[in-house]
Write an enzyme that holds these catalytic residues in place. Sequence first.
Site, short mmCIF file in Angstrom:
data_model
loop_
_atom_site.label_atom_id
_atom_site.label_comp_id
_atom_site.label_asym_id
_atom_site.label_seq_id
_atom_site.Cartn_x
_atom_site.Cartn_y
_atom_site.Cartn_z
N HIS A 18 0.83 -1.20 0.00
CA HIS A 18 0.00 0.00 0.00
C HIS A 18 0.87 1.26 0.00
O HIS A 18 0.62 2.20 -0.76
CB HIS A 18 -0.92 0.00 1.23
CG HIS A 18 -2.02 -1.01 1.14
ND1 HIS A 18 -3.34 -0.68 1.05
CD2 HIS A 18 -1.98 -2.38 1.12
CE1 HIS A 18 -4.08 -1.78 0.99
NE2 HIS A 18 -3.26 -2.83 1.03
N ASP A 115 -6.74 4.97 2.85
CA ASP A 115 -7.43 3.76 2.41
C ASP A 115 -8.20 3.08 3.54
O ASP A 115 -9.41 2.99 3.50
CB ASP A 115 -6.51 2.79 1.66
CG ASP A 115 -5.19 2.53 2.37
OD1 ASP A 115 -5.01 2.96 3.52
OD2 ASP A 115 -4.32 1.87 1.76
#
Length: 461
Positions: A18, A115
């Site tokens: 990520h 996120d």
Amino acid sequence: MDQSTLHIVMYPWFAFGHMNSFLNLANKFALRGHRISFFTPTKAQAKLEPSNAYPNLIRFIPIVVPHVEGLPVGAETTADVPDDKGSLIMTAMDRTRPDVEVALKELKPDLVFFDFTYWLPSVTRPLGIKSVQYCITSTATVAYILVPASSRLDKGLQLSEEELMNPPPDFPPNSSIKLHRHEARSLSHTTYRQYGDNISFHERLVYSLRDADAFGFRSCKEIEGPYCDYVGNHFGKPTLLLGLTLPTPPSTQLEEKWAKWLNQCKPGSVIFCAFGSECVMEKNQFQELLLGFELTGLPFFVALKPPTGTNTVDEALPEGFKERVQGRGIVEGGWVQQQHIMAHPSVGCFVGHSGLSSVTEALINNPQLILIPQRGDQYIIVRLMSGDLKVAVEIEAREEDGWYTKENVCNAVNTVMDENNETGKQVRANRLKLKEFLLRDDLEASCIDTSLEKMKAMVKK
């Protein structure tokens, strides 16, 4: 800095897949003169810094990760813990909220990209800062799982295995996405498991989608247009299609020992297999995969973590395997330079677990693509690539449990490597067209520039 530039904060989930994806996007923004403040766990900064292409515009802001009972002392990211401790890392990340709020008050950015930290919109909104939930997986995954799950959340209901096996009634009609029972079972477990204190993974993502001011996706209309429209229409939010944010070519050289081995192989002859830094296979399936590569008669380079119950890949090898493939096959249990290897002219096909970053790396290089999903969003991505786009071959596996044989592996490799195979011809032609499309000079620039204009409009409101 002129008035047309933005100040963007990025706060990705504490997993390197990520963080690297967010940093890749940050580089695209910085290329256009925008300023980035990148929140990162303290120790992780050193690993990210080499990928910062614009240190004058991208500033790392270290975040102290609070200790949570059950975590090793000093653990900051998912790379520091086994998979079953990921929820505790998420708990630790949630507890950074007070520090993040203080930092945002001082920085006064225009937007925050996040996120998994579902609480960020409730922090940014009172401060007049816009929030963007940036999803690094495929838009199709959000469409297939989270859109129907969100409609059940307020009723306290969960999607059943039966419901997960088939798309919702209003799903894009030409979609090839449908799940096998073992995949639905696995996804149900993943989606509804606890992830942090008193919150499930699915609640975390649905709240993020519901409360953010906009969504950002690693996609474009030409690849996932119907799914992008489906998600945007359901949640009624601006949708930023940021392209696949292609990785920057590496500036370093491939390690000499691997370069020497690959250089001795014929162009396009090598099978390269890698499942990322977090995937740990069961030993029997690990062995079946290797035996499948052996069965092809082709040279192969495998980079996989030691399977469950073992400490090294050597102790997990099938009996007699090492001696039989001496000189023809490499099985490496540590980190390798995947981008470099993927780009080597000797590599003819890539066998991966359907993670979007690895799939993207393969699509912009020359290897044919073979996929065998292991968990989560990979079940969706494999159908998108092999079904909708027909640019990959999925290794055939039993529907009830996902088991595949060495013959299944060998057949998949032969499909893409045999020039006379009709299915292979179609897949190779489609993959070449998609590669040319993805590498068009104007594609990524158009996606990023259009999204930036939408972001500027959001900030002005």
